[in-house]
Motif scaffolding. Structure first.
Motif, mmCIF file in Angstrom:
data_model
loop_
_atom_site.group_PDB
_atom_site.id
_atom_site.type_symbol
_atom_site.label_atom_id
_atom_site.label_comp_id
_atom_site.label_asym_id
_atom_site.label_seq_id
_atom_site.Cartn_x
_atom_site.Cartn_y
_atom_site.Cartn_z
ATOM 1 N N LYS A 119 41.175 38.017 51.680
ATOM 2 C CA LYS A 119 41.417 36.310 51.461
ATOM 3 C C LYS A 119 40.387 35.424 52.335
ATOM 4 C CE LYS A 119 44.847 32.977 52.580
ATOM 5 N NZ LYS A 119 46.477 32.944 53.150
ATOM 6 N N GLU A 122 47.162 45.934 42.326
ATOM 7 C CA GLU A 122 47.839 44.576 42.378
ATOM 8 C C GLU A 122 47.284 43.660 43.587
ATOM 9 O OE1 GLU A 122 50.331 43.929 40.566
ATOM 10 O OE2 GLU A 122 50.331 45.809 39.289
ATOM 11 N N THR A 123 46.504 42.834 43.216
ATOM 12 C CA THR A 123 45.680 42.046 43.788
ATOM 13 C C THR A 123 45.376 41.025 43.056
ATOM 14 O OG1 THR A 123 43.743 41.811 45.730
ATOM 15 C CG2 THR A 123 43.668 43.168 43.604
ATOM 16 N N THR A 124 45.219 39.700 43.852
ATOM 17 C CA THR A 124 44.429 38.434 43.369
ATOM 18 C C THR A 124 43.407 38.132 43.949
ATOM 19 O OG1 THR A 124 45.795 37.200 45.072
ATOM 20 C CG2 THR A 124 46.972 37.491 42.873
ATOM 21 N N TYR A 125 42.973 39.235 44.810
ATOM 22 C CA TYR A 125 41.733 39.115 45.524
ATOM 23 C C TYR A 125 40.463 39.788 44.679
ATOM 24 C CZ TYR A 125 44.470 37.494 49.494
ATOM 25 O OH TYR A 125 45.659 37.072 50.294
ATOM 26 N N ASN A 126 40.205 39.059 43.496
ATOM 27 C CA ASN A 126 39.271 39.660 42.774
ATOM 28 C C ASN A 126 38.149 38.477 42.190
ATOM 29 O OD1 ASN A 126 40.837 38.038 40.993
ATOM 30 N ND2 ASN A 126 41.686 39.668 39.550
ATOM 31 N N HIS A 127 38.129 37.316 43.266
ATOM 32 C CA HIS A 127 36.819 36.657 42.759
ATOM 33 C C HIS A 127 35.680 37.361 42.833
ATOM 34 C CE1 HIS A 127 34.440 32.925 42.415
ATOM 35 N NE2 HIS A 127 34.172 32.933 43.504
#
Length: 271
Positions: A249, A204-209
């Protein structure tokens, strides 16, 4: 020391593109060299909107000539930007008899259902897939290459992988990740005979750039070191999972994966 080439764009923010590739090569004990196809910037005063600045194909060729005069053990492609550069990449693969070729079919998209440069997708399908040891599309890129519809299930993934293989790619890995309604994050590997599911717990993360570039670069590094395609894909899955798990982040707009996470938290890759 084994050597790898990345033919891709530059991400000024450092998380994806050739920056991700070089960090991944280094972590995997492979010497990386770069041929830039474009420079991508982000506007801090306009919601991090991207600007893409292509590099002239003649300059791209001079970069490739520099690198290929040294010799490489594997290569990958990323953002290519134009049909001319795709044609150039195919020509150099043939001229130098390159076999450890990883095609990451990066597509610049508007939303999720419109490819901004459909002629590039057509050129990749025609010129790069037949030269690929492995192609590494995400769900959107996979169905664009196969000319099917959106992928909703694992059966859809299998059908799409088979169609991409029929286009000439020797091996296909479709990155399902968290994009499917499955209990785990699922990627699918197909070698023309057998389907292999690679499953990990969903993070569960949005830090996947940069995760896609990092995965393809890890495959490339492992091929350069002499591993089979399947073993390279499995190792890359472990590498990128650790990178995503420890993503961080950068600013209010984006969070990249941590390219050194596997080495720091899991184990030594110097082999």
């Amino acid at each position: 020391m084994k050597k790898a080439l990345t033919l891709a764009g530059s991400d000024s923010s450092g998380g994806a593109g050739i920056q991700a590739d070089l960090k991944t090569f280094q972590e995997n004990d492979v010497y990386g060299m770069t041929a830039l196809t474009s420079i991508v910037t982000m506007d801090p005063d306009n919601h991090w909107n991207h600007g893409v600045f292509p590099i002239d194909v003649n300059i791209v060729e001079k970069q490739l000539n520099t690198i290929l005069s040294v010799g490489i053990d594997a290569m990958k492609t990323g953002m290519l930007g134009s049909v001319d550069i795709i044609e150039l990449g195919a020509k150099k693969i043939d001229e130098h008899g390159l076999t450890n070729v990883v095609i990451d079919p990066v597509m610049v998209c508007k939303g999720e259902d419109e490819v901004l440069q459909p002629e590039n997708t057509d050129a990749m399908r025609e010129l790069l897939l037949p030269r690929a040891a492995v192609v590494t599309p995400n769900l959107f890129e996979a169905w664009q290459l196969a000319k099917t519809g959106p992928i909703k299930t694992i059966d859809d993934m299998k059908e799409t992988a088979a169609k991409i293989h029929d286009l000439g790619a020797k091996n296909v890995i479709i990155k399902g990740g968290t994009g499917l309604n499955t209990e785990k994050a699922v990627d699918l590997f197909y070698d023309g005979q057998e389907f292999t599911l690679l499953e990990k717990e969903k993070l569960e993360t949005t830090y996947n750039h940069g995760a896609g570039c990092t995965f393809a670069a890890a495959v490339t590094a492992n091929l350069a070191k002499g591993k089979s395609v399947k073993d390279s894909v499995i190792a890359a899955k472990e590498f990128v999972t650790a990178a995503i798990e420890h993503g961080w982040k950068l600013n209010q707009y984006v969070g990249p994966v941590m390219h050194g996470a596997y080495t720091k938290y899991v184990g030594n890759l110097k082999n």
